[in-house]
Enzyme design. Structure first.
Site, PDB file in Angstrom:
ATOM      1  N   ASP A 131       0.825  -1.219   0.000  1.00 14.27           N
ATOM      2  CA  ASP A 131       0.000   0.000   0.000  1.00 14.27           C
ATOM      3  C   ASP A 131       0.853   1.261   0.000  1.00 14.27           C
ATOM      4  O   ASP A 131       0.607   2.184  -0.775  1.00 14.27           O
ATOM      5  CB  ASP A 131      -1.014  -0.012   1.146  1.00 14.27           C
ATOM      6  CG  ASP A 131      -0.414  -0.161   2.522  1.00 14.27           C
ATOM      7  OD1 ASP A 131       0.780  -0.517   2.640  1.00 14.27           O
ATOM      8  OD2 ASP A 131      -1.138   0.074   3.513  1.00 14.27           O
ATOM      9  N   ASP A 134      -5.721  -0.102   5.491  1.00 15.74           N
ATOM     10  CA  ASP A 134      -6.540  -0.505   6.632  1.00 15.74           C
ATOM     11  C   ASP A 134      -7.787   0.370   6.756  1.00 15.74           C
ATOM     12  O   ASP A 134      -8.900  -0.124   6.963  1.00 15.74           O
ATOM     13  CB  ASP A 134      -5.728  -0.437   7.923  1.00 15.74           C
ATOM     14  CG  ASP A 134      -4.554  -1.394   7.913  1.00 15.74           C
ATOM     15  OD1 ASP A 134      -4.506  -2.274   7.035  1.00 15.74           O
ATOM     16  OD2 ASP A 134      -3.667  -1.249   8.774  1.00 15.74           O
ATOM     17  N   TYR A 159       8.981  -2.098  10.853  1.00 13.80           N
ATOM     18  CA  TYR A 159       8.081  -1.641   9.791  1.00 13.80           C
ATOM     19  C   TYR A 159       8.703  -0.446   9.064  1.00 13.80           C
ATOM     20  O   TYR A 159       8.738  -0.392   7.826  1.00 13.80           O
ATOM     21  CB  TYR A 159       6.735  -1.264  10.400  1.00 13.80           C
ATOM     22  CG  TYR A 159       5.637  -0.992   9.397  1.00 13.80           C
ATOM     23  CD1 TYR A 159       4.675  -1.954   9.110  1.00 13.80           C
ATOM     24  CD2 TYR A 159       5.538   0.238   8.756  1.00 13.80           C
ATOM     25  CE1 TYR A 159       3.646  -1.713   8.203  1.00 13.80           C
ATOM     26  CE2 TYR A 159       4.518   0.492   7.844  1.00 13.80           C
ATOM     27  CZ  TYR A 159       3.585  -0.480   7.582  1.00 13.80           C
ATOM     28  OH  TYR A 159       2.576  -0.226   6.690  1.00 13.80           O
TER      29      TYR A 159
END
Length: 386
Positions: A38, A176, A228
Site C-alpha cells: 500500500d 486498513d 516496519y
C-alpha cells in the site's frame, strides 16, 4: 440493538453521567493478500471483518474533547484549540489524532462544540487485524456525521491514515482505513493505492463451503517501532536507485535490472513488493474466473515472499502457516505488517476444527504461547448503529 451498542451506551453513561447522542462502529480487517504494497502505491485486497470497534458520542457545552475506553482507565482530554500531533500520546493518539487530522483536510472546527467519546472494541489488539484503523474509522465517521463535516469515505480514510502517520507515528499506508470504511458483506476491497480507485469484489467463501481461519499468535507487534519503518525505508531506497517514483512502476520483468543495481537485501525487499502486486492482481482474476477454491497457491506464495524476501515473519507465524497447510488448508499466509500478529488459512468448513486443533498442538509442542484461533467473515464497513 446489539450487545455492543448497548454496552457502549451503558459504559458512556457510567463514565460521563448521561446517555450518548449516538453510537457508531467500524470493523477491523483481514488482508487477504497484498502486504506492504500500500505505501508503495500498489494493490491490496483486504476485507472488513465481523469484529468491530464501537464509539459512543455525547455533546459538550465547551470545546473540550474527552476520550475514555476499555483499553485504559481514566479519561484523556484536550481542547480543540490546542490539538496537535504532539499533544497526544498512547492509545488516545488514535481518536484524538483523527480530530486533529480533520482540520488538516480543511474541516472548519473553529465553532465546533466539544464532545465526549467512549470507545469499546472486540478487535484483537496487536494481532494484525488493524484494531488501530477500526478506532480511527469509527471516530472519523462519528464526528463527520455529528459535526456535519460532509467528508466522503475515501477522504475519511485519508484522515485516519494521517492520524496514524503523524499523531501515532506509524508510517502505514491507506489500506486498513479503506477496508474499514468501504467493506461490504461477503466481499473484499480491491484497492489501487496510487489512484485510490476501489472495486468491491464478491468472495464467495460461504457458497464454496470455505471459512477464513485467523490464527492470532499473540506475539504482539507495533508499526510505530523500527522493523516496519525499516522495510518502508528499504522500499523507498530501492525506488530511488531504480529511478522510479514508487515500486508500483515496476513489474516482474524489471527484476533482472533491479538485481544488477541493488544490494541483496534491498533487492529482496523490492522483489517482494513487485511480486506481491502481481499476486493481488492474480488473486482477483482467479476469484472471478475460477472461484475462491483456486487462490490457495497465491496465498502460500505470499507467505514465502514475506518470510524470505521481506523477512517480517516470526517462528510462530511460520508454524501456524505450515501446520495449517499440512492439515488440509487450501492456502495460508501471515497477514498484517508482520513481526508478530496473525496468520490466516482458507479452510474447507469441515476441516476448521481439525486445523485449529493441530495448530494448538503444534504450538504446545514448541512451547509457544497458546494461539487464539477463530473464524472471521467479510462484513459491512463503518456505520452508525444507534
Amino acid at each position: 440493538m446489539t450487545d455492543a451498542v448497548a454496552s457502549a451506551q451503558q459504559r458512556f453513561a457510567e463514565q460521563y453521567g448521561r446517555r450518548p447522542v449516538g453510537v457508531w462502529s467500524a470493523p477491523g480487517r483481514v488482508n487477504l493478500i497484498g502486504e506492504h504494497t500500500d505505501y508503495n502505491d500498489g494493490f491490496v485486497f483486504p476485507f472488513a471483518i465481523d469484529r468491530r470497534t464501537t464509539v459512543a458520542v455525547g455533546d459538550r457545552d465547551d470545546r473540550l474533547v474527552r476520550v475514555a475506553s476499555t483499553f485504559s482507565p481514566g479519561t484523556v482530554e484536550v481542547h480543540l484549540d490546542e490539538l496537535s500531533p504532539d499533544a497526544v500520546s498512547g492509545w488516545a493518539a488514535y481518536p484524538l489524532g483523527v480530530v486533529w487530522a480533520f482540520a488538516e483536510f480543511g474541516a472548519d472546527l473553529a465553532h465546533a462544540r466539544g464532545v465526549d467519546l467512549y470507545i469499546d472494541s472486540d478487535v484483537p489488539v496487536g494481532a494484525g487485524l488493524s484494531s488501530s484503523a477500526a478506532i480511527e474509522c469509527a471516530v472519523a465517521l462519528a464526528l463527520d456525521e455529528h459535526w456535519a463535516l460532509g467528508f466522503d469515505r475515501p477522504t475519511l480514510a485519508k484522515v485516519g491514515q494521517l492520524a496514524e502517520n503523524r499523531a501515532v507515528g506509524a508510517p502505514t499506508g491507506i489500506m486498513d482505513q479503506s477496508a474499514s470504511l468501504l467493506g461490504e458483506t461477503d466481499s473484499a476491497v480491491f484497492l489501487d493505492c496510487r489512484s485510490l480507485d476501489a472495486d468491491v469484489i464478491p468472495l464467495g467463501f460461504a457458497e464454496a463451503g470455505l471459512s477464513l481461519l485467523v490464527i492470532d499468535t499473540r506475539v504482539s507487534h507495533s508499526h510505530a517501532t523500527g522493523g516496519y519503518a525499516a522495510r518502508r525505508a528499504s522500499c523507498e531506497a530501492g525506488a530511488r536507485a531504480l529511478d522510479v517514483e514508487s515500486l508500483r512502476w515496476l513489474d516482474v520483468d524489471d527484476l533482472d535490472r533491479a538485481r544488477e543495481l541493488l544490494d541483496d537485501e534491498t533487492f529482496r525487499r523490492v522483489r517482494h513488493v513487485v511480486t506481491e502486486n502481481q499476486r493481488v492482481l492474480d488473486t482477483v482474476r482467479t476469484l472471478r474466473e475460477q472461484g475462491p477454491g483456486a487462490i490457495g497457491p497465491l496465498l502460500d506464495a505470499s507467505h514465502v515472499s514475506m518470510r524470505d524476501d521481506f523477512e517480517i515473519s516470526v517462528p510462530e507465524l511460520d508454524l501456524a502457516v505450515e501446520t495449517a497447510q499440512a492439515n488440509g488448508a487450501i492456502g495460508a499466509r501471515m497477514t498484517g505488517g508482520g513481526f508478530g500478529g496473525a496468520a490466516i488459512a482458507l479452510v474447507i468448513d469441515d476441516l476448521v476444527p481439525v486445523v485449529a486443533r493441530k495448530v494448538q498442538e503444534a504450538f504446545a509442542e514448541r512451547r509457544f504461547r497458546e494461539p487464539a484461533i477463530f473464524t472471521v467473515h467479510a462484513a459491512q464497513g463503518a456505520r452508525r448503529d444507534a
